[in-house]
Structure formats: structure tokens, C-alpha cells
Design a protein around this motif. Sequence first.
Motif, PDB file in Angstrom:
ATOM      1  N   ASP A 269      79.368  24.000 -30.920  1.00 14.12           N
ATOM      2  CA  ASP A 269      79.606  24.406 -29.536  1.00 14.12           C
ATOM      3  C   ASP A 269      78.416  25.126 -28.918  1.00 14.12           C
ATOM      4  N   ASP A 270      77.297  25.248 -29.639  1.00  9.78           N
ATOM      5  CA  ASP A 270      76.078  25.825 -29.075  1.00  9.78           C
ATOM      6  C   ASP A 270      75.403  24.834 -28.123  1.00  9.78           C
ATOM      7  N   GLU A 271      74.482  25.366 -27.306  1.00  8.98           N
ATOM      8  CA  GLU A 271      73.628  24.526 -26.473  1.00  8.98           C
ATOM      9  C   GLU A 271      72.242  24.488 -27.121  1.00  8.98           C
ATOM     10  N   THR A 272      72.114  23.717 -28.191  1.00  6.24           N
ATOM     11  CA  THR A 272      70.871  23.680 -28.966  1.00  6.24           C
ATOM     12  C   THR A 272      69.794  22.861 -28.280  1.00  6.24           C
ATOM     13  N   TYR A 273      70.173  21.741 -27.673  1.00  9.01           N
ATOM     14  CA  TYR A 273      69.173  20.818 -27.115  1.00  9.01           C
ATOM     15  C   TYR A 273      68.202  21.478 -26.138  1.00  9.01           C
ATOM     16  N   PRO A 274      68.635  22.260 -25.160  1.00 10.94           N
ATOM     17  CA  PRO A 274      67.665  22.760 -24.168  1.00 10.94           C
ATOM     18  C   PRO A 274      66.686  23.796 -24.709  1.00 10.94           C
ATOM     19  N   ILE A 275      67.011  24.413 -25.833  1.00 14.21           N
ATOM     20  CA  ILE A 275      66.146  25.459 -26.377  1.00 14.21           C
ATOM     21  C   ILE A 275      65.203  24.896 -27.442  1.00 14.21           C
ATOM     22  N   LEU A 276      65.380  23.639 -27.804  1.00 12.27           N
ATOM     23  CA  LEU A 276      64.661  23.056 -28.927  1.00 12.27           C
ATOM     24  C   LEU A 276      63.660  22.009 -28.457  1.00 12.27           C
ATOM     25  N   ALA A 277      62.516  21.952 -29.128  1.00 13.06           N
ATOM     26  CA  ALA A 277      61.607  20.803 -29.071  1.00 13.06           C
ATOM     27  C   ALA A 277      61.410  20.343 -30.504  1.00 13.06           C
ATOM     28  N   ILE A 278      61.187  19.050 -30.708  1.00 12.75           N
ATOM     29  CA  ILE A 278      61.093  18.524 -32.066  1.00 12.75           C
ATOM     30  C   ILE A 278      59.867  17.628 -32.203  1.00 12.75           C
ATOM     31  N   ASN A 279      59.708  17.072 -33.405  1.00 10.20           N
ATOM     32  CA  ASN A 279      58.596  16.187 -33.722  1.00 10.20           C
ATOM     33  C   ASN A 279      59.115  14.798 -34.069  1.00 10.20           C
ATOM     34  N   TYR A 280      58.383  13.782 -33.628  1.00  9.61           N
ATOM     35  CA  TYR A 280      58.615  12.406 -34.055  1.00  9.61           C
ATOM     36  C   TYR A 280      57.456  12.044 -34.981  1.00  9.61           C
ATOM     37  N   LEU A 281      57.790  11.785 -36.238  1.00  6.61           N
ATOM     38  CA  LEU A 281      56.795  11.501 -37.275  1.00  6.61           C
ATOM     39  C   LEU A 281      56.770  10.009 -37.567  1.00  6.61           C
ATOM     40  N   LYS A 282      55.569   9.432 -37.628  1.00 13.68           N
ATOM     41  CA  LYS A 282      55.448   8.030 -38.008  1.00 13.68           C
ATOM     42  C   LYS A 282      55.921   7.876 -39.449  1.00 13.68           C
ATOM     43  N   LEU A 283      57.054   7.198 -39.604  1.00 17.09           N
ATOM     44  CA  LEU A 283      57.697   7.113 -40.911  1.00 17.09           C
ATOM     45  C   LEU A 283      58.677   5.949 -40.879  1.00 17.09           C
ATOM     46  N   ASP A 284      58.606   5.091 -41.885  1.00 17.73           N
ATOM     47  CA  ASP A 284      59.482   3.923 -41.916  1.00 17.73           C
ATOM     48  C   ASP A 284      60.892   4.271 -42.362  1.00 17.73           C
ATOM     49  N   LYS A 285      61.014   5.190 -43.305  1.00 17.33           N
ATOM     50  CA  LYS A 285      62.324   5.573 -43.812  1.00 17.33           C
ATOM     51  C   LYS A 285      62.324   7.040 -44.195  1.00 17.33           C
ATOM     52  N   VAL A 286      63.513   7.615 -44.195  1.00 13.50           N
ATOM     53  CA  VAL A 286      63.668   8.997 -44.642  1.00 13.50           C
ATOM     54  C   VAL A 286      63.769   8.995 -46.160  1.00 13.50           C
ATOM     55  N   PRO A 287      62.911   9.730 -46.859  1.00 16.51           N
ATOM     56  CA  PRO A 287      63.029   9.774 -48.320  1.00 16.51           C
ATOM     57  C   PRO A 287      64.372  10.354 -48.744  1.00 16.51           C
ATOM     58  N   LEU A 288      64.918   9.843 -49.839  1.00 15.86           N
ATOM     59  CA  LEU A 288      66.070  10.485 -50.441  1.00 15.86           C
ATOM     60  C   LEU A 288      65.648  11.830 -51.014  1.00 15.86           C
ATOM     61  N   TYR A 289      66.612  12.706 -51.220  1.00 10.05           N
ATOM     62  CA  TYR A 289      66.270  14.046 -51.685  1.00 10.05           C
ATOM     63  C   TYR A 289      65.515  13.994 -53.016  1.00 10.05           C
ATOM     64  N   ASN A 290      65.932  13.110 -53.922  1.00 10.56           N
ATOM     65  CA  ASN A 290      65.305  13.071 -55.250  1.00 10.56           C
ATOM     66  C   ASN A 290      64.065  12.190 -55.297  1.00 10.56           C
ATOM     67  N   GLU A 291      63.608  11.720 -54.129  1.00 14.16           N
ATOM     68  CA  GLU A 291      62.333  11.025 -54.033  1.00 14.16           C
ATOM     69  C   GLU A 291      61.259  12.007 -53.571  1.00 14.16           C
ATOM     70  N   SER A 292      60.003  11.609 -53.662  1.00 19.27           N
ATOM     71  CA  SER A 292      58.924  12.463 -53.173  1.00 19.27           C
ATOM     72  C   SER A 292      58.999  12.591 -51.655  1.00 19.27           C
ATOM     73  N   TRP A 293      58.778  13.813 -51.175  1.00 17.28           N
ATOM     74  CA  TRP A 293      58.706  14.044 -49.728  1.00 17.28           C
ATOM     75  C   TRP A 293      57.269  13.948 -49.218  1.00 17.28           C
ATOM     76  N   SER A 294      56.385  13.427 -50.037  1.00 15.17           N
ATOM     77  CA  SER A 294      54.972  13.319 -49.646  1.00 15.17           C
ATOM     78  C   SER A 294      54.751  12.526 -48.364  1.00 15.17           C
ATOM     79  N   PRO A 295      55.500  11.446 -48.107  1.00 16.21           N
ATOM     80  CA  PRO A 295      55.285  10.755 -46.826  1.00 16.21           C
ATOM     81  C   PRO A 295      55.479  11.670 -45.622  1.00 16.21           C
ATOM     82  N   ILE A 296      56.376  12.628 -45.723  1.00 17.95           N
ATOM     83  CA  ILE A 296      56.588  13.590 -44.642  1.00 17.95           C
ATOM     84  C   ILE A 296      55.428  14.571 -44.585  1.00 17.95           C
ATOM     85  N   VAL A 297      55.129  15.181 -45.725  1.00 17.33           N
ATOM     86  CA  VAL A 297      54.086  16.206 -45.783  1.00 17.33           C
ATOM     87  C   VAL A 297      52.733  15.630 -45.387  1.00 17.33           C
TER      88      VAL A 297
END
Length: 747
Positions: free
Chosen positions: A615-643
Motif C-alpha cells: 500500500d506504499d507509493e514506492t514508484y514516485p520516490i524510486l529510480a532504477i537501473n536497466y541492465l543489459k542482461l539476457d536472463k536473471v541468474p538463479l540464486y545458486n548461479e554466479s551473479w557475475s553477469p550482473i556485477v
Amino acid sequence: MKHWITGLSLAVFSGIGAAQTMNCNMQQYKGIDGVKAEASPNSVELVWQGEAGAQLRAQFALRDGQPVVQELAAKKSDGPWIVLGKDLTPQFEVTTGRRRISSVELDVLKKLHKDTPETIDQYKWNVFWDAPLAVPGTQRMSGPPRSADEIARASVSYKSDNCRVKTEGARVSVLFNGLTLGLFAGDLQFTVYKGSNLLRQEALAKTEAPSVAYIYKAGLKGFGIANDTKLVWRDTAQVWQQQQFGGAPNQQPVNIRARNRLEVLEVGVGSPNPGALAILPPPHKFFFARENEVNLGYVYYRKDNDTSFSLGVMQPERGEGYAPWGVSDEVWKRRVNVAREQVENYALYNAPPGTVQRMAVYYYLSPTSDHPAQRAVLAYTHDDVYKPVPGFKTVTGHFHLELNEMARDRDTLDFSPSWVPVFRGLGINIVYLGDFHDDSDTNDSGPKKFSEEKLYFDAAQRLSDRNFLVMPEEEANAFLGGHWYLMTPKPIYFSHAQPPTGNQPFEEDDPVYGHVYHLRSSDDVLKMVNQEKAILWTAHPRTKSSALYPETYKDKDFFLSDRFIGASWESLPVDLSQARLCPERCFGMNDEMSNWAPKPKFMLAEGDTYMKRPDDETYPILAINYLKLDKVPLYNESWSPIVEGIHDGNFFGTTGEILFHDWGIEGSGTKSTYTASIEYTFPLEFAELVWSDGSKVDRQIIDLTDTTPFGTKTFRIPFDATGKKWVRFAVWDSAGDGAWLQPVTPK
């Protein structure tokens, strides 16, 4: 058309005053296809083409020095005109207080022996921990207690004797002089945009008083109460509510905790030709940084008497903390205290002397009923969702959500915190958290912190999914100076507290937790970051506990390292005279960092907030990043593509209304061309190509006021890359929303 129109006075209108002759300067008006302005001896009328074939009309006049909206109307291409409001007076109220630097920033300046009057005056405008309307003050306030006479409240008055009509690109504005609003004075402006149903009303006013912080209300007074009139909105649970003004009159504006910051007036309810007028603030520019996104109620109504009411937008005079949580008494009491402390960061807007503040409200004129009008308005923010872009994944972080404390308090890993549906609902793919901030034990040198890290990692894994990754990261804040963030490509156990014996090795293999680090210095931090291929950056630069950072360590090895990517971006402070969000503290500092370091540094958009609920109004207070990435790594995979994607600058920051699809630099030297393709919702304002030779920063501004809403645009900007150390690109729209690319080194 004659440039100056004069003529007979208007008739007297009951409740508004006697009409006066309009001296309306048309010299800056140029007729454009889709927007037409006509001045007569007694009014100015704007008629313009809206969305889906709609036609809109707004008429303005002067009565006893008071600007009046004689009529707002809309019609479908083949339908009759539907009057949405008549004889309305533009309303503004302002509450002002005194801006002070907080004890948090002041302590940093004192520690670094930089607490001169000039530096204090500079840093007070970047303050986060300030609440100018809190009397006698808060625990983080510097100086003597506040007094009630520091606070003033005022309503608008007008002594207008002329108007001016001007064309800028594909928009036309009507300005009236003679506005006074407490400490502020200036003009009233209305603007319409070709191809859009939006009408923007704003006070363009400045003050010469020092140290002014303020909030405002803006709207229209004089809507008639009839049997076929109702005001509707969705509440924080997204249930439709309504008000038909059958009760007693109000003494004050009633702020509504409406979903999406939106209320809609429907006229002609039940008739074959209903119409609607939606009221909303600018999506992001209206909001200043807080530690949570609690919906305080940003639109209002006021029943003024038995026959009329007012509508508008507002910022309340007091913030609120998040809803406390906790199973155990210990945790409940701690979270109640944290929530209560969050009223201390309600810093309001900055109004430096001589700056023209733009206090705006939008109206959306629609020849439809309320629900279609609501859907049409929400298209401007993609329904308050970060729209998917092929080839990108959405990333946000720096959230202190106490995940491992919550897991310990509940004694289970199998639960869904209230913030998970918030991020999922916003369209976020990757969230990096910031536990070990006001929770857990950062002062433990080993076993206890490692056990808490284990719980943190396991809880994050339980919450992650195929397209939703929770990264358990940390704002470490040790050894470097100020606050800084660490992002690792996998869960890593580390401590940064001195053990009682003082003889722990830098790294070791723990029989329970495996490979662990014990950090004792900035050299240790950099060594671990290099070994693990992690990245780090300055958190909330030049404010809070990072006042005077990163410049204080700009010559240090860790800052000059390519693993130190730059700093976080957060819209703080907010000065409504500025065309960009956070121009100096964020982008100006980014330019300086890129000049100090061997390679350009980046700005990673962050939240830096606490617990959140759907019930918060999060959208107007937030800005985010769009990262060039084909898929989101699973938790037990390496997060190196993100980093590594962040490390390489393969991302853009955005408030959400402007989205990049691709960008790059073609050619080299004198034959360089910067290219970029975008989509957008609000009509655009300008784009800018910014560059530096390593010392001087310069820019090219591309005027975009000829754009209509909901479009795409491809930029091809020739520039001379010779001698340029870096170049970056950004686009800003007419509502103050933006998107920005990271600086790169041209060929």
C-alpha cells in the motif's frame, strides 16, 4: 492577429469578482497544427488536439486582478462539448520553514576540519536529516531548537493586470503576472501540449529570503456540486472509493491516500456523455527523498460550501514511519522506534534565493467516464510499473529490509516479507539488499556475524525465483570513510570488526562457513574486492554520513581502482527550479569523479529506504537501473553477469517514463556520432550530450519541446571526440522525469 488585445470589460460574475480588460501579449505565440490560441477583449481560449481524437478547451480571464479558468471542456471527435468545470480560481498554498544542516553532515565536516560557514551553507542544501516543520526539532538537528515563528503558512493572492501567450515547440502557455504566495512572488502559468489531454498549472515564483525550505498545495476552487457529480479514487488497497459532497463543508483540504497519486472528478454521471477531470502531481519531481514510501495522501478535496468544492495536489506537513513489525517484544519495540525516528527526515523542497520554483499540478481532461480516464492517465507511468525492455533486466537496491532479523524473529525461513510483492508489482527483476545496517551485529569479528550472514543468504535464496533475484549485499561503511556499498558475485562471508585478540588472518577456511575474510583496513577491502571480483561505490555521496565524500578519498588506491564503480543516484535534494533531478550532487559529482579517475565512473540508481508494503507509493520516490542482461541468474548461479555488467557501465538509470533501447558511439575523432534510441510517455523537454577533456565539463543541449506524447525517438548527434576523456547522454521530459546513460571514453 493583433499582438495586443484590448476591449470592453467582462460582466460581473457572482463569487469571483468583476471582469477586467485583458491586455494579452501574443508576440511570443505562433500558431501550430493541433494547438490554437485566440485572444478576445475579455478572455483567452486554448483549443487543442488530445489523445485518441479528443478535442480539449480551456478558457481564461481576469476578474478584479484574479486569473480565472472560465471553462474546461472536452469532447470526442464526433461528440458534443462536455464542460468539466466553470469559473474556477487557481489555488496555491505554501508552508515554509528554515533549512539547516543536520548534525549528521555537520559532524562529518567537523571531523574533516571543513566546518567553515561557506561549507556549512553549501551542505545545508544537500541535507537529508532535516524536518523544518518539527518544533522544537529532532535529535539530528543542529543549532538551537526551532521555534514556531520559523514556520509560515500562506495562500495565494493575485494582482494581475496582463497575460502573455507563448509557443514553445508543440506546446502553448498562458501566463498571468502578479502572483504572491507568502515569501514567493512571480507568475501563474497554464500549459497545454499537442497530442496530450494534460493541462499543467504552476506557480513560477521565487523568494530572496535565505534558507527557505517549503511544501505546497496547488489546485482549482469553484467546482459546482450537482446530482451528477462525483469524485473517485482508488484507495491504497486499490479499491474504488467516491465522494459526492453530501456532508458538511471542510475547513481544511482533506488529503486522500489515493493509489497512484490520482483523483478523478466525473461530471454527467449516468448521462450518455459523461466527462472526467483527473488531478495528479508530477510523477517524480513532486517528491523528495524519505526513508520510506508510506502514502501520506498527495491529492485533496475540500467542500467549501453547499454548492462548491476544490480539488488539487498537496504534500502534508508531517511524514510518517513505516508500519512496525515484529513477533517478539524486543524486535517490535526496536522497529517501532525506527519507524518513529523516520519523521526526522521530512526535508521538504529547497528554495535557494533568486531561484524560480515551479509549483505544479496536472489536470487530465477527458470526454469519458472516470475509469477510462484513470487508465489513460496511468499510461504516462506505464501503470506505475517499470516496463520490460527486450535485452534488459531491471535492477534496484540499497534497501535496509532487515531480512535476517525478520527470519530470526519468526524462527523460520519460510515466509514472504511485505516488500516482495512491492518489487514484483513494480516489475523489478533484481533487488540487492542492505542488511547489517540497523540490524544484526556488524561489530562481531566472526562467528556471530557469520551465522547471521548464513541466515541472510539462506533467506534471500528462499525468496529468489526464476526471474526475481534477491542479492544479499551490504552497506559496509568501514575503513574507507563515509558510507559505501559492496556488491559481490556470490555470497561471501566477511567481518570488519576488530577481535579481542587482534590476531585474525585476512582470510581463512572456517570449518562451518568455508572461506571467510576478516577486514582490518581499506587495503584489505580492496584486496578482497579484487580477489572476489566484487564492486563497490560511494553511498549517498555528499549527504548524510557521506558529506565530503567521495572527494576526500579521490586520490586513494581503492577509489582509483576500476572495481570502485562510482556512486549511488538518489533524487536528493529536490529544488523545483531545476530541470533535472539531482543535477549537482549526483550528475555534477559524477562528472567530477570521471575527471579524477583514470576511467569514467558511473551512477547507480538506488532507493536507500526501509521496510515497504504494497500500500506504499514506492514508484514516485524510486529510480532504477536497466541492465543489459539476457536472463536473471538463479540464486545458486554466479551473479557475475550482473556485477560485471554494472562494472562495465552496461546500464541506464531512469525514473521509468523514458526508456533507452540502444546506444553507442559511431566513428572516432572529428567524425564521431553519438546514437541512442528511446521510447517515452510525457512530451520531452530536452536531451543533453555532456563531455569533458579531464578538467572542463561542457555540454550540447538538444531542444525537444516539439515532441508529442507516447513516442519513440532516435538520436544521431555529431560531435568531436578529439581530446575528450568521456562523454555521457541523458534525456528529460516536460514533467521532470528522466533517463541517463553512463559516461564512456570515446575513440
